[in-house]
Design a protein around this motif. Structure first.
Motif, short mmCIF file in Angstrom:
data_model
loop_
_atom_site.label_atom_id
_atom_site.label_comp_id
_atom_site.label_asym_id
_atom_site.label_seq_id
_atom_site.Cartn_x
_atom_site.Cartn_y
_atom_site.Cartn_z
N LYS A 172 0.86 -1.11 -0.10
CA LYS A 172 -0.07 0.03 0.08
C LYS A 172 0.92 1.17 0.03
CE LYS A 172 -3.86 -1.49 2.83
NZ LYS A 172 -4.75 -1.24 4.11
N TYR B 234 6.75 4.74 -4.06
CA TYR B 234 5.81 3.62 -4.18
C TYR B 234 5.62 3.50 -5.84
CZ TYR B 234 1.15 1.64 -4.47
OH TYR B 234 0.19 0.63 -4.73
N LYS C 66 7.98 4.28 3.38
CA LYS C 66 8.49 5.38 4.35
C LYS C 66 9.92 5.42 4.10
CE LYS C 66 8.61 5.96 9.41
NZ LYS C 66 8.17 5.51 10.75
N THR D 232 0.54 0.19 10.98
CA THR D 232 -0.42 1.35 10.64
C THR D 232 -1.09 1.08 9.36
OG1 THR D 232 1.08 2.77 11.70
CG2 THR D 232 -0.23 3.43 9.89
N ALA D 233 -0.47 0.27 8.56
CA ALA D 233 -0.91 0.11 7.02
C ALA D 233 -2.07 -1.18 6.83
CB ALA D 233 0.43 0.11 6.03
N GLU E 288 0.70 3.98 1.75
CA GLU E 288 0.81 4.20 3.33
C GLU E 288 1.88 3.08 3.83
OE1 GLU E 288 -3.22 2.51 3.00
OE2 GLU E 288 -2.11 3.57 1.60
N SER F 38 5.37 8.86 -1.65
CA SER F 38 4.69 8.48 -3.09
C SER F 38 5.26 8.58 -4.18
CB SER F 38 3.39 9.64 -3.14
OG SER F 38 4.36 10.85 -3.55
#
Length: 154
Positions: A8, A142, A13, A34-35, A10, A139
């Protein structure tokens, strides 16, 4: 199987530095919690346990820690780019700054192995590793990770 199916946005990092391999594994556990809602303590414990079998640093500054968790229904990933590499006991003895962790359900047999092979193949590309290291926006990272696989398939 595609990276976009296991990672994902999110779960990506950038970390300035980690004081140790153990601290980095804690960061991965927190990111996965968290994700994906996994238990962070269980994730860290499973990663640490896997590392006792042999380090997951695969060379060229890349580590692929992985573990099985009983609170998952599919394989998921977490990616950390570190601004300052750390010792990860990698096979080539180079410090690690690109870390892609995989978490699989306890009963995931071949799916876990397919995901590991996919990520390994993707991060084996020198051009991709160079692009990842040149960016510090999650982002963008990703996008690079998910687009890299599409380029390989073409």
């Amino acid at each position: 199987m595609e990276i976009s199916g296991i990672l994902k946005p999110e779960a990506v990092k950038v970390v300035a530095s980690a004081s140790s391999k153990k601290r980095l594994l804690h960061d991965l556990g927190d990111l996965a919690a968290t994700a994906y809602g996994v238990n962070p303590a269980a994730a860290v414990e499973a990663l640490l346990e896997r590392e006792t079998l042999g380090p997951t640093g695969v060379g060229h500054g890349v580590a692929l820690p992985h573990a099985r968790l009983n609170d998952l229904d599919r394989v998921v990933g977490a990616f950390i780019l570190m601004e300052k590499p750390i010792d990860f006991e990698a096979v080539d003895r180079q410090p690690v700054d690109i870390v892609f962790a995989l978490f699989a359900p306890e009963e995931a047999g071949v799916e876990h192995l397919k995901a590991l092979a996919l990520v390994s193949r993707t991060l084996r590309e020198n051009a991709l590793r160079t692009k990842l290291r040149a960016n510090n926006d999650p982002s963008t990272l990703y996008t690079l990770l998910t687009a890299a696989q599409g380029a390989q398939a073409a």
